[in-house]
Design an enzyme around this catalytic site. Structure first.
Site, short mmCIF file in Angstrom:
data_model
loop_
_atom_site.label_atom_id
_atom_site.label_comp_id
_atom_site.label_asym_id
_atom_site.label_seq_id
_atom_site.Cartn_x
_atom_site.Cartn_y
_atom_site.Cartn_z
CE LYS A 53 -3.74 -2.54 2.21
NZ LYS A 53 -4.36 -2.97 3.47
CD GLN A 97 -3.33 -4.88 6.61
OE1 GLN A 97 -3.24 -3.88 5.91
NE2 GLN A 97 -3.89 -6.00 6.18
CG ASP A 120 -9.80 -0.92 4.68
OD1 ASP A 120 -9.50 -1.19 3.50
OD2 ASP A 120 -9.06 -1.19 5.65
#
Length: 295
Positions: A53, A97, A120
């Site tokens: 990322k 994460q 997300d």
């Protein structure tokens, strides 16, 4: 033999488009979009994903910041950092994460992220808007799969799509997006899972199969009808002593035996994975535009 859907190539094309868009924003006097990521602990796969990322942000001109926390970080310390980032007007998107180390409440963490920075697409507010067909930040993997299907010109209208796996991250939102009205959707969707009896009965009737259960080589050739489109979301590390790393990545599909039957298929790696990251970038750019427009 199936046409291989090259997610890596499609992702690179879209990254080029994002880079041009970011350059235009900066030229017009806006700041570059800024994505923050929180990584708790030292899980190898999570560290790799966050690294990908970071590189993707650099490639398209986004600013990225990674907060690396110790495995023994407390729930309160993590929530405090999230609230601090929520209040930082120079950060547009925030991801934590997953999975988190044992002892940390993932849903509480997701709920604490500002819905405006939830790139997300996991916050209940964004999930609810998606369910109603309202503009929202879509979960990155389903968003990436929808883009893959569109870019590959795969017809979805009136098709029967079987999704294997009912997670909140992939299965459920995928079912919602594909059954929605409009271009790139209009599917009849069957959502299967571990309690589905005679799952093979459903997959053999499917025009499109999306395998997202995290079980290596679960979908075998005898479960697929000729000409079906196969989207493999699974990505599991399996031991492979022939590799320098000692492992290889394996999807949920028995690729070697299913590919000759299918019309289209995604490989692992290089299929859905790169599109997930691209979707995250697109959401961050969108969040940045909204945030800066409010000023």
């Amino acid at each position: 033999m199936a046409n291989v859907i090259d997610g890596k190539a499609i992702a690179e094309k879209i990254k080029g488009e994002i880079a041009e868009e970011v350059a235009r924003m900066v030229k017009e006097g806006m700041r570059a979009p800024h994505l923050a990521a929180i990584l708790v602990g030292n899980d190898g796969a999570s560290m790799t994903y966050v690294g990908h990322k970071e590189k993707a942000c650099e490639r398209v001109g986004l600013k990225s910041t990674v907060y690396r926390l110790e495995r023994n970080t407390s729930q309160q310390q993590l929530l405090s950092l999230i609230r601090e980032i929520n209040d930082d007007d120079n950060i547009d998107g925030l991801i934590v994460q997953l999975p988190l180390p044992e002892g940390l409440d993932e849903q509480l963490v997701i709920n604490t992220i500002s819905a405006d920075k939830d790139v997300d697409g996991f916050h209940p507010f964004n999930t609810g808007k998606m369910m109603l067909g309202l503009p929202s930040f879509l979960p990155a993997t389903p968003y990436g799969i929808m883009t893959l299907l569109k870019e590959s010109k795969i017809e979805t209208r009136g098709k029967h799509c079987v999704i294997i796996g009912r997670s909140n991250i992939v299965g459920k939102p995928m079912a919602n997006l594909l059954s929605a009205k409009g271009e790139g959707a209009d599917c009849t969707v069957t959502l299967c899972h571990s309690r589905t009896p005679d799952l093979k009965h459903f997959t053999l009737d499917a025009d499109i199969i999306i395998a997202a259960l995290g079980h290596p080589k679960f979908l075998t050739a005898d479960m697929v009808k000729p000409g079906a489109v196969i989207i493999d979301v699974g990505i599991t590390r399996v031991e492979d002593k022939s590799k320098k790393s000692g492992f290889r990545l394996q999807g949920d599909v028995d690729y070697e035996n299913v590919a000759p039957i299918a019309s289209y298929i995604t490989p692992v790696p290089g299929g859905v994975g790169p599109m997930t990251i691209v979707s995250l970038l697109k959401n961050t750019v969108a969040a940045s535009k909204i945030r800066q427009a409010r000023k």
